[in-house]
Design a protein around this motif. Sequence first.
Motif, PDB file in Angstrom:
ATOM      1  N   ILE A  73       4.074   0.953  61.000  1.00 49.02           N
ATOM      2  CA  ILE A  73       4.825   1.673  60.375  1.00 49.02           C
ATOM      3  C   ILE A  73       4.494   1.927  58.703  1.00 49.02           C
ATOM      4  CG2 ILE A  73       7.335   1.943  59.701  1.00 49.02           C
ATOM      5  CD1 ILE A  73       8.061  -0.139  62.060  1.00 49.02           C
ATOM      6  N   LEU A  74       4.572   3.124  58.115  1.00 49.04           N
ATOM      7  CA  LEU A  74       4.104   3.572  57.068  1.00 49.04           C
ATOM      8  C   LEU A  74       5.362   4.200  56.179  1.00 49.04           C
ATOM      9  CD1 LEU A  74       0.759   5.317  57.754  1.00 49.04           C
ATOM     10  CD2 LEU A  74       1.162   2.791  57.494  1.00 49.04           C
ATOM     11  N   ASP A  75       5.246   4.358  54.770  1.00 56.64           N
ATOM     12  CA  ASP A  75       6.056   4.938  53.934  1.00 56.64           C
ATOM     13  C   ASP A  75       5.354   6.473  53.844  1.00 56.64           C
ATOM     14  OD1 ASP A  75       4.324   4.816  52.098  1.00 56.64           O
ATOM     15  OD2 ASP A  75       5.385   3.294  50.724  1.00 56.64           O
ATOM     16  N   GLU A  76       5.979   7.339  53.397  1.00 55.46           N
ATOM     17  CA  GLU A  76       5.797   8.757  53.223  1.00 55.46           C
ATOM     18  C   GLU A  76       4.374   8.838  52.593  1.00 55.46           C
ATOM     19  OE1 GLU A  76       8.732  11.294  50.705  1.00 55.46           O
ATOM     20  OE2 GLU A  76       9.532   9.817  51.735  1.00 55.46           O
ATOM     21  N   GLN A  77       4.093   7.955  51.418  1.00 52.86           N
ATOM     22  CA  GLN A  77       2.783   7.833  50.705  1.00 52.86           C
ATOM     23  C   GLN A  77       1.488   7.365  51.744  1.00 52.86           C
ATOM     24  OE1 GLN A  77       5.602   7.159  49.072  1.00 52.86           O
ATOM     25  NE2 GLN A  77       5.692   9.109  48.366  1.00 52.86           N
ATOM     26  N   GLY A  78       2.047   6.720  52.740  1.00 55.82           N
ATOM     27  CA  GLY A  78       0.758   6.190  53.603  1.00 55.82           C
ATOM     28  C   GLY A  78       0.733   4.602  53.372  1.00 55.82           C
ATOM     29  N   ARG A  79       1.739   3.981  52.839  1.00 59.16           N
ATOM     30  CA  ARG A  79       1.612   2.647  52.389  1.00 59.16           C
ATOM     31  C   ARG A  79       2.340   1.857  53.729  1.00 59.16           C
ATOM     32  NH1 ARG A  79       4.011   3.445  46.365  1.00 59.16           N
ATOM     33  NH2 ARG A  79       5.437   4.168  47.853  1.00 59.16           N
ATOM     34  N   ILE A  80       1.736   0.688  54.025  1.00 57.32           N
ATOM     35  CA  ILE A  80       2.223  -0.159  55.084  1.00 57.32           C
ATOM     36  C   ILE A  80       3.697  -0.723  54.758  1.00 57.32           C
ATOM     37  CG2 ILE A  80       1.910  -2.053  56.559  1.00 57.32           C
ATOM     38  CD1 ILE A  80      -1.148  -1.348  56.761  1.00 57.32           C
ATOM     39  N   ILE A  81       4.534  -0.507  55.674  1.00 60.14           N
ATOM     40  CA  ILE A  81       5.785  -1.062  55.649  1.00 60.14           C
ATOM     41  C   ILE A  81       5.781  -2.243  56.775  1.00 60.14           C
ATOM     42  CG2 ILE A  81       8.495  -0.962  56.444  1.00 60.14           C
ATOM     43  CD1 ILE A  81       8.083   2.162  55.502  1.00 60.14           C
ATOM     44  N   ASN A  82       5.077  -2.060  57.840  1.00 59.08           N
ATOM     45  CA  ASN A  82       5.117  -3.164  58.943  1.00 59.08           C
ATOM     46  C   ASN A  82       3.901  -2.919  59.804  1.00 59.08           C
ATOM     47  OD1 ASN A  82       6.040  -4.610  61.855  1.00 59.08           O
ATOM     48  ND2 ASN A  82       6.865  -5.505  60.092  1.00 59.08           N
ATOM     49  N   THR A  83       3.336  -3.805  60.549  1.00 59.21           N
ATOM     50  CA  THR A  83       1.984  -3.542  61.471  1.00 59.21           C
ATOM     51  C   THR A  83       2.228  -4.641  62.649  1.00 59.21           C
ATOM     52  OG1 THR A  83      -0.321  -2.919  61.554  1.00 59.21           O
ATOM     53  CG2 THR A  83       0.535  -4.764  60.186  1.00 59.21           C
ATOM     54  N   LEU A 186      -9.712  15.001  64.025  1.00 64.00           N
ATOM     55  CA  LEU A 186      -9.226  13.411  63.429  1.00 64.00           C
ATOM     56  C   LEU A 186      -9.629  12.292  64.040  1.00 64.00           C
ATOM     57  CD1 LEU A 186      -5.507  14.828  62.727  1.00 64.00           C
ATOM     58  CD2 LEU A 186      -7.579  14.745  60.938  1.00 64.00           C
ATOM     59  N   THR A 187     -10.087  11.287  63.241  1.00 68.31           N
ATOM     60  CA  THR A 187     -10.242   9.912  63.860  1.00 68.31           C
ATOM     61  C   THR A 187      -9.261   9.266  63.849  1.00 68.31           C
ATOM     62  OG1 THR A 187     -12.685   9.963  63.067  1.00 68.31           O
ATOM     63  CG2 THR A 187     -11.742   8.221  63.397  1.00 68.31           C
ATOM     64  N   LEU A 188      -8.481   8.933  65.167  1.00 72.49           N
ATOM     65  CA  LEU A 188      -7.356   8.080  65.038  1.00 72.49           C
ATOM     66  C   LEU A 188      -7.560   7.010  66.218  1.00 72.49           C
ATOM     67  CD1 LEU A 188      -4.893  11.015  65.404  1.00 72.49           C
ATOM     68  CD2 LEU A 188      -5.432   9.751  63.317  1.00 72.49           C
ATOM     69  N   ASN A 189      -7.153   5.838  65.779  1.00 74.02           N
ATOM     70  CA  ASN A 189      -7.306   4.700  66.798  1.00 74.02           C
ATOM     71  C   ASN A 189      -5.821   3.623  66.644  1.00 74.02           C
ATOM     72  OD1 ASN A 189      -7.678   3.373  64.385  1.00 74.02           O
ATOM     73  ND2 ASN A 189      -9.929   3.150  64.970  1.00 74.02           N
ATOM     74  N   THR A 190      -4.715   4.305  66.069  1.00 75.09           N
ATOM     75  CA  THR A 190      -3.623   3.694  65.988  1.00 75.09           C
ATOM     76  C   THR A 190      -2.539   4.402  66.155  1.00 75.09           C
ATOM     77  OG1 THR A 190      -3.398   3.956  63.686  1.00 75.09           O
ATOM     78  CG2 THR A 190      -4.490   2.001  64.246  1.00 75.09           C
ATOM     79  N   ALA A 191      -1.428   3.719  66.616  1.00 74.68           N
ATOM     80  CA  ALA A 191      -0.151   4.705  66.717  1.00 74.68           C
ATOM     81  C   ALA A 191       0.593   4.328  65.353  1.00 74.68           C
ATOM     82  CB  ALA A 191       0.608   3.848  67.896  1.00 74.68           C
ATOM     83  N   VAL A 192       1.037   5.328  64.695  1.00 75.45           N
ATOM     84  CA  VAL A 192       1.671   5.332  63.338  1.00 75.45           C
ATOM     85  C   VAL A 192       2.937   6.075  63.347  1.00 75.45           C
ATOM     86  CG1 VAL A 192       1.417   6.200  61.160  1.00 75.45           C
ATOM     87  CG2 VAL A 192      -0.694   5.555  62.171  1.00 75.45           C
ATOM     88  N   GLU A 193       3.801   5.538  62.783  1.00 71.98           N
ATOM     89  CA  GLU A 193       5.185   6.047  62.496  1.00 71.98           C
ATOM     90  C   GLU A 193       5.479   5.871  61.117  1.00 71.98           C
ATOM     91  OE1 GLU A 193       8.512   6.279  65.373  1.00 71.98           O
ATOM     92  OE2 GLU A 193       9.554   4.833  63.815  1.00 71.98           O
ATOM     93  N   THR A 194       5.741   7.118  60.461  1.00 67.70           N
ATOM     94  CA  THR A 194       6.148   7.248  59.156  1.00 67.70           C
ATOM     95  C   THR A 194       7.549   7.290  58.681  1.00 67.70           C
ATOM     96  OG1 THR A 194       3.851   8.190  58.551  1.00 67.70           O
ATOM     97  CG2 THR A 194       5.690   8.490  57.032  1.00 67.70           C
ATOM     98  N   TRP A 195       8.138   6.607  57.788  1.00 67.16           N
ATOM     99  CA  TRP A 195       9.500   6.550  57.541  1.00 67.16           C
ATOM    100  C   TRP A 195       9.626   7.289  56.104  1.00 67.16           C
ATOM    101  CZ3 TRP A 195      11.796   1.079  59.215  1.00 67.16           C
ATOM    102  CH2 TRP A 195      11.766   0.922  60.484  1.00 67.16           C
ATOM    103  N   GLY A 196      10.015   8.165  55.729  1.00 64.06           N
ATOM    104  CA  GLY A 196      10.433   9.000  54.771  1.00 64.06           C
ATOM    105  C   GLY A 196      11.707   9.602  54.259  1.00 64.06           C
ATOM    106  N   ILE A 197      12.058   9.853  53.363  1.00 63.61           N
ATOM    107  CA  ILE A 197      13.540  10.439  53.161  1.00 63.61           C
ATOM    108  C   ILE A 197      13.837  11.700  53.781  1.00 63.61           C
ATOM    109  CG2 ILE A 197      12.801  12.039  51.002  1.00 63.61           C
ATOM    110  CD1 ILE A 197      15.121  10.903  49.659  1.00 63.61           C
ATOM    111  N   LYS A 198      12.798  12.577  54.135  1.00 63.59           N
ATOM    112  CA  LYS A 198      12.962  13.616  54.799  1.00 63.59           C
ATOM    113  C   LYS A 198      13.275  13.335  56.254  1.00 63.59           C
ATOM    114  CE  LYS A 198      12.860  16.630  51.444  1.00 63.59           C
ATOM    115  NZ  LYS A 198      11.895  17.905  51.211  1.00 63.59           N
TER     116      LYS A 198
END
Length: 379
Positions: A73-83, A186-198
């Motif tokens: 789980i990332l913020d909208e800048q791509g910083r980790i919130i939880n993993t 794209l090189t992807l090997n993780t599941a990602v969810e981004t939480w942002g204000i929008k």
Amino acid sequence: MKTGIIGAGIAGLTTAIALRRQGIATEIFESAPELKAIGVGLGLAANAIKAFRHLGIAEEVIAAGLSLNSYEILDEQGRIINTTDSQLLGKRYGLNNFTIHRAELHRVLQNHIVPGTLHLNKKAINLEQLPTGTKLFFEDGSETIVDNLIIADGIHSLIRQKLYPQVQPRYAGYTCWRAVIPNPGLTLNTAVETWGIKGRFGYVPLAGNKIYWYACANAPQNSPQMQAFTILDLRKLFNQYHAPIPEMLEHTQTHQLIWNDICDLPALPQYALGNILFIGDAGHATTPNMGQGACQAIEDGVILAEAWRKNGSFAAAAQYFEQHRRARTQWVIEQSYRLGKVAHLENRFLIKLRNKAFRIMPARINQSQLDKLFRIQFE
């Protein structure tokens, strides 16, 4: 003895497979003229794969999907919130994070039902409870009588609405767009969810060099504006989110979008009504925030079959199901609903507090929830 299943989704097909292992024949009635799954991806957690292992089909399912390194789980800048690290998941529960195209899962399940037992273009619109069974009425004018009835036709089940007209889907407060696209390099090997204000944006790689992504935003229910959204609107909404989100949206066309409001289902008075049983989304639909909708439906089928084997009759198995499934499924529904509310905060101050709280949350808290979900036995 005739056992009918209404709905040939994940819940209905898994249940038919599980009952077949116990020597119990079923007839499946599906409203669609052809069995064609909506073209989106889904995650299958360790509890679902454990259920498939019990049925002897886990390796086929795994071969059709993709294991991932982690869920972030990332913020909208791509910083980790939880993993969540997949290696730790694998050591503790026997499975990494796993994703599969819904159509591929349906294909595997269809291969394990008895030929001739799936009846398409059979939309059940009403029922009559008889002293020794249930009469089903179909939209095409036909009828059939079954001794036992398993209702698995989803959150908008017409039969549930006949039996429980007071129970209507609960809108979660946000709407969602989904798409499956070819991977543009794209090189992807993780599941990602981004939480942002929008809003939220999630993506996972799929087998076959494809990507499944979804975008959720707060909105009024049944909003014509949201329904009319094009890919240009989504690019504008999420243009300040971290890479590779803008790139994915640039490689998506409007015709690839699937849109719907996100809802769950308030608790039914009962899952079991004599020789009638609600399973899957027809009985306990949840929001997708915990990735447990399909997983709980899969659990349902295996547990019902085991209960029938142990208790000797469908009615007794249905009561056992009611006693052992209600608390677990309702817990998933409420936890997922709360998580969605937290993920969709719009106040910047509250968002900062939320992100900080998730970052410093002791690992044991997250672990206790995972244990509750994944430590399940089917014997």
